[in-house]
Write a protein that holds these residues in place. Structure first.
Motif, PDB file in Angstrom:
ATOM      1  N   LEU A  28      21.886  50.995  51.129  1.00  0.00           N
ATOM      2  CA  LEU A  28      23.037  50.118  50.951  1.00  0.00           C
ATOM      3  C   LEU A  28      24.230  50.958  50.531  1.00  0.00           C
ATOM      4  N   GLN A  37      22.197  55.203  57.384  1.00  0.00           N
ATOM      5  CA  GLN A  37      21.815  53.800  57.578  1.00  0.00           C
ATOM      6  C   GLN A  37      21.247  53.573  58.979  1.00  0.00           C
ATOM      7  N   SER A  87      15.092  49.784  42.889  1.00  0.00           N
ATOM      8  CA  SER A  87      16.434  50.027  43.413  1.00  0.00           C
ATOM      9  C   SER A  87      16.932  51.341  42.850  1.00  0.00           C
ATOM     10  N   SER A 121      18.373  44.565  44.091  1.00  0.00           N
ATOM     11  CA  SER A 121      17.433  43.451  44.233  1.00  0.00           C
ATOM     12  C   SER A 121      16.046  43.806  43.707  1.00  0.00           C
ATOM     13  N   GLU A 163      14.863  50.443  47.648  1.00  0.00           N
ATOM     14  CA  GLU A 163      16.142  50.496  48.349  1.00  0.00           C
ATOM     15  C   GLU A 163      17.013  51.540  47.664  1.00  0.00           C
ATOM     16  N   GLU A 184      19.672  49.573  57.485  1.00  0.00           N
ATOM     17  CA  GLU A 184      20.690  49.120  56.534  1.00  0.00           C
ATOM     18  C   GLU A 184      20.091  48.343  55.371  1.00  0.00           C
ATOM     19  N   GLU A 185      18.847  47.896  55.523  1.00  0.00           N
ATOM     20  CA  GLU A 185      18.244  47.155  54.402  1.00  0.00           C
ATOM     21  C   GLU A 185      17.612  48.125  53.398  1.00  0.00           C
ATOM     22  N   ARG A 186      17.436  49.396  53.796  1.00  0.00           N
ATOM     23  CA  ARG A 186      16.896  50.393  52.866  1.00  0.00           C
ATOM     24  C   ARG A 186      18.012  51.188  52.201  1.00  0.00           C
TER      25      ARG A 186
END
Ligand SMILES: Nc1nc2c(ncn2[C@@H]2O[C@H](COP(=O)(O)OP(=O)(O)O)[C@@H](O)[C@H]2O)c(=O)[nH]1
Ligand SMILES: [Mg+2]
Lengths: 238, 89
Positions: free
Chosen positions: A66, A57, A8, A88, A37, A62-64
Motif C-alpha cells: 500500500l 505494486q 501490517s 488492517s 501487508e 496492490e493489496e500487499r
C-alpha cells in the motif's frame, strides 16, 4: 483453532528509491506464507521513490503493498500515525527503509510475540548476538553515553531505547502514539518509555544494525542537545 | 507518579540517612560532612565506568555487513529480472 494474525508493516520513506525495492524483496523472502501487508508512507520524495513503489505494486499486488503518500516532508512521528490509519492487521511492525533493519529478523519478532503474548516486541542492538556495524568511535560513544544516562535516570526496563525496529499490538500502538509529542530521535524513546509506564508487556529480541549502504541519513545535527532535552522532558512527564 | 518524584523521593531518603548520621555522630562529623561529595563522585565514576565498559564491549557485527551485501546483490538480481530499474549504486 487458532486465528491467524495479520501483520501490517509500516515503512516511512524519504528518498529511498533503491532501498525500498531491495527491502520489499527481502520482506517477501522472509515472511513468505504469512498474512501481511506493507504500508509505505512516502513524504513526496523527489528521487522517484513512489515510482519504484508503484512498480513493486505491479509485481507483488496492490493489496500487499500500500502506498500512502503525503505531499511534503512532514516528519517521522506523524508518518507512523498516517500509516497506522490505513493498517488492517492485528499487529503493526515499524521499521526503517534503509536496510539497517533486516527483514530476516521479522520472524523472530513474531515468534517472540506468540511465545510471550507481549504487547510490544522491540529490537535491541545492545545484547548478546545483537550488534552494530559501521559506526565510528564518536557515534559509539554518544550511543553508550545516552544509554547510560537513560538507564540511570529513567529506569525504562528495555536496553535499546532509540531503536525503531518494533512490533506492536495494533491497539497498543494506537494508544501509545496518541500520548507522544516528541519528534525525531526522541520519538522512539518516548514511545517505549510511555508504553513501559502504562504497564504494557514489552519483550526484546536481538537485532543487528548495519549502517545504511545507500542514501543519506535524515536525522542528525543537534542530536545530542535534542536527546538531553528529551530526557529531561520524560523525567517530568512520565 | 511522575518519574522525577521517584528520584526526588530517593534523594530525600538518602539525605535523611545522612542527617541521621550527622546527628547520631556514628561517624566522625568531619567525614560525615564529606559523604555527599563522595556520593556524587562515585556516581560520576559509575557513569564513566559504564560508558567505558560499554565502549570496550560494544557489540559489532562485521560479518552481518557482508551478509547484507549478498542479500542486496540477490535482491537486485531479482528486481532486474522483473524489469525494475535498480541502477545507479
Ligand atoms: N515519511 C518520512 N520518512 C522519513 C522522514 N525522515 C526520515 N524518514 C525515513 O525514516 C527512516 C529512518 O531515517 P534515517 O534517515 O535512516 O535515520 P537514521 O537511521 O536515524 O539515520 C528511513 O526509512 C527514512 O527514509 C520523513 O520526514 N518522512
Ligand atoms: Mg537509518
Amino acid at each position: 483453532m487458532e486465528k491467524n494474525n495479520k501483520y501490517s508493516i509500516i515503512i516511512p520513506t524519504y528518498n529511498e528509491r533503491l532501498n525500498i525495492g531491495l527491502l520489499v524483496y527481502l520482506i517477501f523472502k522472509h515472511l513468505r506464507e504469512l498474512d501481511f501487508e506493507v504500508i509505505i508512507v512516502d513524504d513526496g520524495s523527489p528521487d522517484g521513490t513512489q515510482d519504484m513503489v508503484k512498480q513493486l505494486q505491479q509485481l507483488y499486488g496492490e493489496e500487499r503493498i500500500l502506498l500512502r503518500a503525503r505531499p511534503s516532508k512532514l516528519g517521522l512521528g506523524t508518518a507512523y500515525c498516517h500509516g497506522l490509519k490505513h493498517a488492517s492487521g492485528d499487529f503493526v511492525i515499524i521499521m526503517d527503509a534503509d536496510l539497517s533493519h533486516h527483514p530476516k529478523y521479522l520472524p523472530s519478532f513474531i515468534r517472540k510475540q506468540k511465545e510471550t503474548g507481549a504487547n510490544i516486541v522491540t529490537g535491541t542492538r545492545y545484547v548478546k548476538s545483537g550488534g552494530v556495524h559501521g559506526w565510528n568511535l564518536m557515534r559509539k560513544l554518544t550511543s553508550r553515553g545516552a544509554n547510560v544516562l537513560a538507564q540511570t535516570f529513567l529506569w525504562p526496563g528495555v536496553s535499546d531505547l532509540t531503536g525503531s525496529f518494533r512490533l506492536y499490538k495494533k491497539s497498543v500502538l494506537e494508544d501509545v502514539i496518541n500520548s507522544v509529542v516528541s519528534k525525531g530521535y526522541v520519538f522512539q524513546m518516548e514511545m517505549i518509555v510511555r508504553a513501559s509506564r502504562k504497564g504494557y508487556h514489552i519483550e526484546e529480541v536481538p537485532i543487528t544494525f548495519v549502517d545504511r549502504v545507500y542514501g543519506t541519513s535524515k536525522l542528525g545535527g543537534s542530536e545530542i542537545v535534542e536527546y538531553l532535552k528529551g530526557l529531561i522532558y520524560l523525567l517530568f512527564t512520565t | 507518579m511522575k518519574h522525577i518524584l521517584k528520584i526526588l523521593g530517593l534523594l530525600v531518603a538518602v539525605s535523611a540517612v545522612w542527617i541521621g548520621l550527622l546527628e547520631a555522630s556514628i561517624v566522625p562529623s568531619s567525614h560525615a560532612w564529606l559523604l555527599p561529595v563522595y556520593l556524587i563522585v562515585s556516581l560520576g565514576c559509575y557513569g564513566f565506568l559504564m560508558v567505558g565498559v560499554g565502549l570496550m564491549f560494544f557489540p559489532t557485527c562485521p560479518q552481518e555487513a557482508q551478509l547484507l551485501h549478498k542479500d542486496i546483490a540477490e535482491a537486485k538480481e531479482f528486481l532486474k529480472k522483473k524489469g525494475l530499474d535498480v541502477g545507479l549504486d
